[in-house]
Write an enzyme that holds these catalytic residues in place. Structure first.
Site, PDB file in Angstrom:
ATOM      1  N   GLY A   1     -26.686 -38.228  16.818  1.00  0.00           N
ATOM      2  CA  GLY A   1     -25.436 -38.996  16.719  1.00  0.00           C
ATOM      3  C   GLY A   1     -24.693 -38.720  15.423  1.00  0.00           C
ATOM      4  O   GLY A   1     -23.471 -38.884  15.359  1.00  0.00           O
TER       5      GLY A   1
ATOM      6  N   GLU B   1     -22.718 -35.740  16.117  1.00  0.00           N
ATOM      7  CA  GLU B   1     -21.656 -36.154  17.058  1.00  0.00           C
ATOM      8  C   GLU B   1     -20.567 -36.966  16.355  1.00  0.00           C
ATOM      9  O   GLU B   1     -19.377 -36.815  16.640  1.00  0.00           O
ATOM     10  CB  GLU B   1     -22.288 -36.952  18.205  1.00  0.00           C
ATOM     11  CG  GLU B   1     -23.170 -36.065  19.081  1.00  0.00           C
ATOM     12  CD  GLU B   1     -24.051 -36.855  20.040  1.00  0.00           C
ATOM     13  OE1 GLU B   1     -24.643 -37.873  19.620  1.00  0.00           O
ATOM     14  OE2 GLU B   1     -24.145 -36.459  21.212  1.00  0.00           O
TER      15      GLU B   1
HETATM   16  N1  CO8 Z   1     -33.515 -43.391  13.145  1.00  0.00           N
HETATM   17  C1  CO8 Z   1     -34.203 -44.306  12.413  1.00  0.00           C
HETATM   18  N2  CO8 Z   1     -34.766 -44.021  11.222  1.00  0.00           N
HETATM   19  C2  CO8 Z   1     -34.655 -42.757  10.760  1.00  0.00           C
HETATM   20  C3  CO8 Z   1     -33.944 -41.758  11.477  1.00  0.00           C
HETATM   21  C4  CO8 Z   1     -33.358 -42.116  12.723  1.00  0.00           C
HETATM   22  N3  CO8 Z   1     -32.649 -41.266  13.433  1.00  0.00           N
HETATM   23  N4  CO8 Z   1     -34.030 -40.618  10.769  1.00  0.00           N
HETATM   24  C5  CO8 Z   1     -34.720 -40.894   9.671  1.00  0.00           C
HETATM   25  N5  CO8 Z   1     -35.119 -42.170   9.655  1.00  0.00           N
HETATM   26  C6  CO8 Z   1     -35.899 -42.865   8.649  1.00  0.00           C
HETATM   27  C7  CO8 Z   1     -37.372 -42.456   8.703  1.00  0.00           C
HETATM   28  O1  CO8 Z   1     -38.047 -43.208   9.695  1.00  0.00           O
HETATM   29  C8  CO8 Z   1     -37.839 -42.775   7.319  1.00  0.00           C
HETATM   30  O2  CO8 Z   1     -38.054 -44.168   7.197  1.00  0.00           O
HETATM   31  P1  CO8 Z   1     -39.370 -44.723   6.426  1.00  0.00           P
HETATM   32  O3  CO8 Z   1     -39.220 -44.223   5.017  1.00  0.00           O
HETATM   33  O4  CO8 Z   1     -39.258 -46.206   6.570  1.00  0.00           O
HETATM   34  O5  CO8 Z   1     -40.549 -44.120   7.109  1.00  0.00           O
HETATM   35  C9  CO8 Z   1     -36.627 -42.452   6.440  1.00  0.00           C
HETATM   36  O6  CO8 Z   1     -35.509 -42.441   7.346  1.00  0.00           O
HETATM   37  C10 CO8 Z   1     -36.733 -41.088   5.808  1.00  0.00           C
HETATM   38  O7  CO8 Z   1     -37.014 -40.141   6.822  1.00  0.00           O
HETATM   39  P2  CO8 Z   1     -38.175 -39.059   6.703  1.00  0.00           P
HETATM   40  O8  CO8 Z   1     -39.323 -39.587   5.924  1.00  0.00           O
HETATM   41  O9  CO8 Z   1     -38.484 -38.578   8.096  1.00  0.00           O
HETATM   42  O10 CO8 Z   1     -37.438 -37.925   5.866  1.00  0.00           O
HETATM   43  P3  CO8 Z   1     -37.706 -36.372   5.905  1.00  0.00           P
HETATM   44  O11 CO8 Z   1     -36.907 -35.784   4.790  1.00  0.00           O
HETATM   45  O12 CO8 Z   1     -39.148 -36.058   5.949  1.00  0.00           O
HETATM   46  O13 CO8 Z   1     -37.076 -35.874   7.309  1.00  0.00           O
HETATM   47  C11 CO8 Z   1     -35.391 -35.776   9.020  1.00  0.00           C
HETATM   48  C12 CO8 Z   1     -35.706 -35.986   7.521  1.00  0.00           C
HETATM   49  C13 CO8 Z   1     -35.678 -34.331   9.410  1.00  0.00           C
HETATM   50  C14 CO8 Z   1     -33.907 -36.074   9.189  1.00  0.00           C
HETATM   51  C15 CO8 Z   1     -36.256 -36.725   9.881  1.00  0.00           C
HETATM   52  O14 CO8 Z   1     -36.130 -38.038   9.357  1.00  0.00           O
HETATM   53  C16 CO8 Z   1     -35.873 -36.756  11.316  1.00  0.00           C
HETATM   54  O15 CO8 Z   1     -36.233 -35.859  12.059  1.00  0.00           O
HETATM   55  N6  CO8 Z   1     -35.138 -37.822  11.763  1.00  0.00           N
HETATM   56  C17 CO8 Z   1     -34.784 -38.020  13.130  1.00  0.00           C
HETATM   57  C18 CO8 Z   1     -33.653 -37.096  13.535  1.00  0.00           C
HETATM   58  C19 CO8 Z   1     -33.313 -37.288  14.996  1.00  0.00           C
HETATM   59  O16 CO8 Z   1     -34.126 -37.115  15.869  1.00  0.00           O
HETATM   60  N7  CO8 Z   1     -32.053 -37.662  15.283  1.00  0.00           N
HETATM   61  C20 CO8 Z   1     -31.591 -37.875  16.604  1.00  0.00           C
HETATM   62  C21 CO8 Z   1     -31.730 -39.310  16.972  1.00  0.00           C
HETATM   63  S1  CO8 Z   1     -31.327 -39.622  18.681  1.00  0.00           S
HETATM   64  C22 CO8 Z   1     -29.633 -39.680  18.682  1.00  0.00           C
HETATM   65  O17 CO8 Z   1     -28.983 -39.549  17.704  1.00  0.00           O
HETATM   66  C23 CO8 Z   1     -29.009 -39.920  20.024  1.00  0.00           C
HETATM   67  C24 CO8 Z   1     -27.530 -40.145  19.879  1.00  0.00           C
HETATM   68  C25 CO8 Z   1     -27.015 -40.775  21.117  1.00  0.00           C
HETATM   69  C26 CO8 Z   1     -25.617 -41.315  20.926  1.00  0.00           C
HETATM   70  C27 CO8 Z   1     -25.619 -42.557  20.147  1.00  0.00           C
HETATM   71  C28 CO8 Z   1     -24.562 -42.596  19.094  1.00  0.00           C
HETATM   72  C29 CO8 Z   1     -24.902 -43.381  17.881  1.00  0.00           C
END
Ligand code: CO8
Length: 258
Positions: free
Chosen positions: A109, A112
């Site tokens: 997102g 997007e």
């Molecule tokens: N949602 C919730 N929390 C998140 C998200 C997310 N998308 N991304 C990161 N966080 C949180 C982590 O859980 C973490 O929290 P905590 O410290 O409490 O454990 C904190 O942010 C830091 O993240 P990381 O420790 O994972 O940090 P890294 O540097 O190791 O990794 C990344 C960074 C690569 C970005 C990794 O966090 C990641 O892969 N995140 C998810 C990315 C993802 O899959 N995004 C797609 C989500 S689905 C989506 O967007 C569908 C859209 C549909 C339309 C809706 C419109 C809004």
């Protein structure tokens, strides 16, 4: 409205929205999207604002929709409740130009959201991706539709099907990004560009935005006709008289409708 997930400021004639959920890498939830929509409405109604910049943090523009919030949704929550995407279209209806200033991750997102803006400025640290497939879903806010229009089918398929992230250089080469700038210059550069835009005639700025967007919604002939009629209508503006008179008189134009 009280903003808990974004910071809203103005810089001269530019409205600046900073996504601000740093602990979750600016993961997008309903409240954040509602707040962005509300802030956009405020800027749209404010005649002292001519252009808008949306940015995130150094580490993330937005790492996607909030996975924790979505994890337990049923089909009924997603469809009937229209959670997450319910206020999403507000970005599309904003008539003033919006620049996305992206540093770090713009995933799912987040990518997007950036694509819904009128242009993307990327820091050299930016990474764009549509990793939804890894979560057992697909892009839901334009990834499968805007990405192919921006970068073509081949790269869009690659990004959506393999979840591969692309960096700023590749994103610029592919046409997703308007400019790549050093990370420390990102917001300044976006504000400078927005300030230039905000100095022009607002009705003309809005006409250009509408006309370029029409290119994605219509056949070439229909788009050209829309452009031609809109071009004709620009001759009804004081600012057209001023712009052309200033050129002829070799002076800077002073646009009235800013
Ligand atoms: N949602 C919730 N929390 C998140 C998200 C997310 N998308 N991304 C990161 N966080 C949180 C982590 O859980 C973490 O929290 P905590 O410290 O409490 O454990 C904190 O942010 C830091 O993240 P990381 O420790 O994972 O940090 P890294 O540097 O190791 O990794 C990344 C960074 C690569 C970005 C990794 O966090 C990641 O892969 N995140 C998810 C990315 C993802 O899959 N995004 C797609 C989500 S689905 C989506 O967007 C569908 C859209 C549909 C339309 C809706 C419109 C809004």
């Amino acid at each position: 409205m009280e903003y808990n997930n974004i910071i809203v400021e103005t810089r001269g004639r530019v409205g600046l929205i900073t996504l601000n959920r740093p602990k979750a890498l600016n993961a997008l939830n309903d409240q954040l999207i509602d707040e962005v929509g509300h802030a956009l409405g405020g800027f749209e109604n404010d005649e002292n604002i001519g252009a808008i910049v949306i940015t995130g943090s150094e580490k993330a523009f937005a790492a996607g929709a909030d996975i924790g919030a979505m994890a337990s949704y049923s089909h009924m929550d997603a469809y009937k409740g229209d959670y997450i995407t319910r206020n999403w279209e507000r970005l599309k209806t904003c008539r003033k130009p919006i620049i996305a200033a992206v540093a770090g991750f713009a995933l799912g997102g987040g990518c997007e959201l950036a694509m819904m803006c009128d242009m993307i400025f990327a820091a050299d640290t930016a990474k764009f991706g549509q990793p939804e497939i890894k979560l057992g879903v697909l892009p839901g806010a334009g990834g499968t539709q805007r990405l192919p229009r921006a970068i073509g089918k081949a790269k869009a398929m690659d990004m959506c099907l393999t979840a591969r992230m692309i960096d700023a250089t590749e994103a610029e080469r592919a046409g997703l990004v308007a400019r790549v700038v050093p990370a420390e210059r990102l917001v300044d550069e976006a504000i400078e560009a927005a300030t230039v835009i905000a100095g022009f005639s607002l009705p003309v700025v809005m006409m250009i935005k509408e006309s370029v967007n029409r290119a994605f919604e219509s056949s070439l002939n229909e788009g050209l006709l829309f452009e031609r009629r809109t071009f004709h209508s620009a001759f009804g503006l004081d600012d057209q008289k001023e712009g052309m008179a200033a050129f002829v008189e070799k002076r800077k134009p002073v646009f009235k409708h800013r």
